[in-house]
Design a protein around this motif. Sequence first.
Motif, PDB file in Angstrom:
ATOM      1  N   LYS A   1      -2.526   5.303   5.723  1.00 55.26           N
ATOM      2  CA  LYS A   1      -1.929   3.964   5.644  1.00 55.26           C
ATOM      3  C   LYS A   1      -1.831   3.298   7.023  1.00 55.26           C
ATOM      4  CE  LYS A   1       1.863   5.609   3.838  1.00 55.26           C
ATOM      5  NZ  LYS A   1       1.580   7.052   3.952  1.00 55.26           N
TER       6      LYS A   1
ATOM      7  N   ASP B   1       4.658  -1.628   8.852  1.00 53.74           N
ATOM      8  CA  ASP B   1       4.382  -0.214   8.611  1.00 53.74           C
ATOM      9  C   ASP B   1       5.696   0.552   8.479  1.00 53.74           C
ATOM     10  OD1 ASP B   1       3.352   2.315   8.403  1.00 53.74           O
ATOM     11  OD2 ASP B   1       2.025   2.153  10.154  1.00 53.74           O
TER      12      ASP B   1
ATOM     13  N   LEU C   1       0.884  -1.164   0.000  1.00 50.20           N
ATOM     14  CA  LEU C   1       0.000   0.000   0.000  1.00 50.20           C
ATOM     15  C   LEU C   1       0.917   1.209   0.000  1.00 50.20           C
ATOM     16  CD1 LEU C   1      -2.993   0.970   0.533  1.00 50.20           C
ATOM     17  CD2 LEU C   1      -2.344   1.047   2.937  1.00 50.20           C
TER      18      LEU C   1
ATOM     19  N   ILE D   1       3.699  -1.522   3.964  1.00 54.76           N
ATOM     20  CA  ILE D   1       3.540  -0.091   3.726  1.00 54.76           C
ATOM     21  C   ILE D   1       4.923   0.509   3.649  1.00 54.76           C
ATOM     22  CG2 ILE D   1       2.888   2.063   4.837  1.00 54.76           C
ATOM     23  CD1 ILE D   1       0.458   0.761   5.826  1.00 54.76           C
TER      24      ILE D   1
END
Length: 235
Positions: free
Chosen positions: A40, A159, A32, A190
């Motif tokens: 996000k 992340d 993403l 991400i």
Amino acid sequence: MLKLENLSVYYGGIHALRGIDIEVAEGKIITLIGANGAGKSTMLNSIVGLVKSATGKILWNGEDITGNDTKDIVSRGLALVPEGRHVFPNLTVEENLRLGAYARSDHAGIKADHDRCYDLFPRLKERARQHAGTMSGGEQQMLAVARGLMSSPKLLMLDEPSLGLAPLVSKMIFDIIREIHKDGTTVLLIEQNAHAALEIADYAYVLETGVITMQGTGAALLNDDGIRKAYLGEG
Ligand SMILES: Nc1ncnc2c1ncn2[C@@H]1O[C@H](COP(=O)(O)OP(=O)(O)OP(=O)(O)O)[C@@H](O)[C@H]1O
Ligand SMILES: [Mg+2]
């Protein structure tokens, strides 16, 4: 494996996610990408139950896990390595790793994953007794990823794992993500480093101010003119 249907999240008056639909198929690497503030982290935090959604559903292998508590979600095989490392600074590397397995009771499996973490990250093995807070930034990031693996996830969500890392360390983190994936773990990634993320992704989504505006294979997005201008710093 994981499906988000029409997911919306508000922070007070801020509409951070506006009806998100995404799908993560088992065995894939999904990424993403999106600008700062696009939503996000909010999406990952809502998947693991740290942020409540206002509308929509989170389905895990067809089962509705929307609103379940985080411990339940982790015990089903989802793990999040959050943004900004968040290791426990006053605990040792070894203690941080053991905490990653807190929801498990299969001792043989924990031991196997523990050994695997030290195989993947020899640096952590050397530093097993060092306090996490005194490790370098890159080492703490390695520890955060390793701790995520200690929950034996079916889906590992990362992340921005390369944030603030030197290019060589960042490359190493990407190599390890590939390796974890090869071992059978599905990955939802991400990244600010959109180029590296799209290169390893089977499929990618673009998030802009809470809305998915584009999706396609990693290769297709790498070749898209709009993406190259907006996210890859070209043109
Ligand atoms: N706890 C919160 N309270 C209020 N607003 C929040 C909260 N967390 C996030 N937001 C807002 O929601 C929006 C999405 O934030 P989020 O952290 O999900 O973005 P992001 O895409 O992860 O950005 P970055 O790339 O900078 O990490 C932002 O406008 C942010 O200011
Ligand atoms: Mg974020």
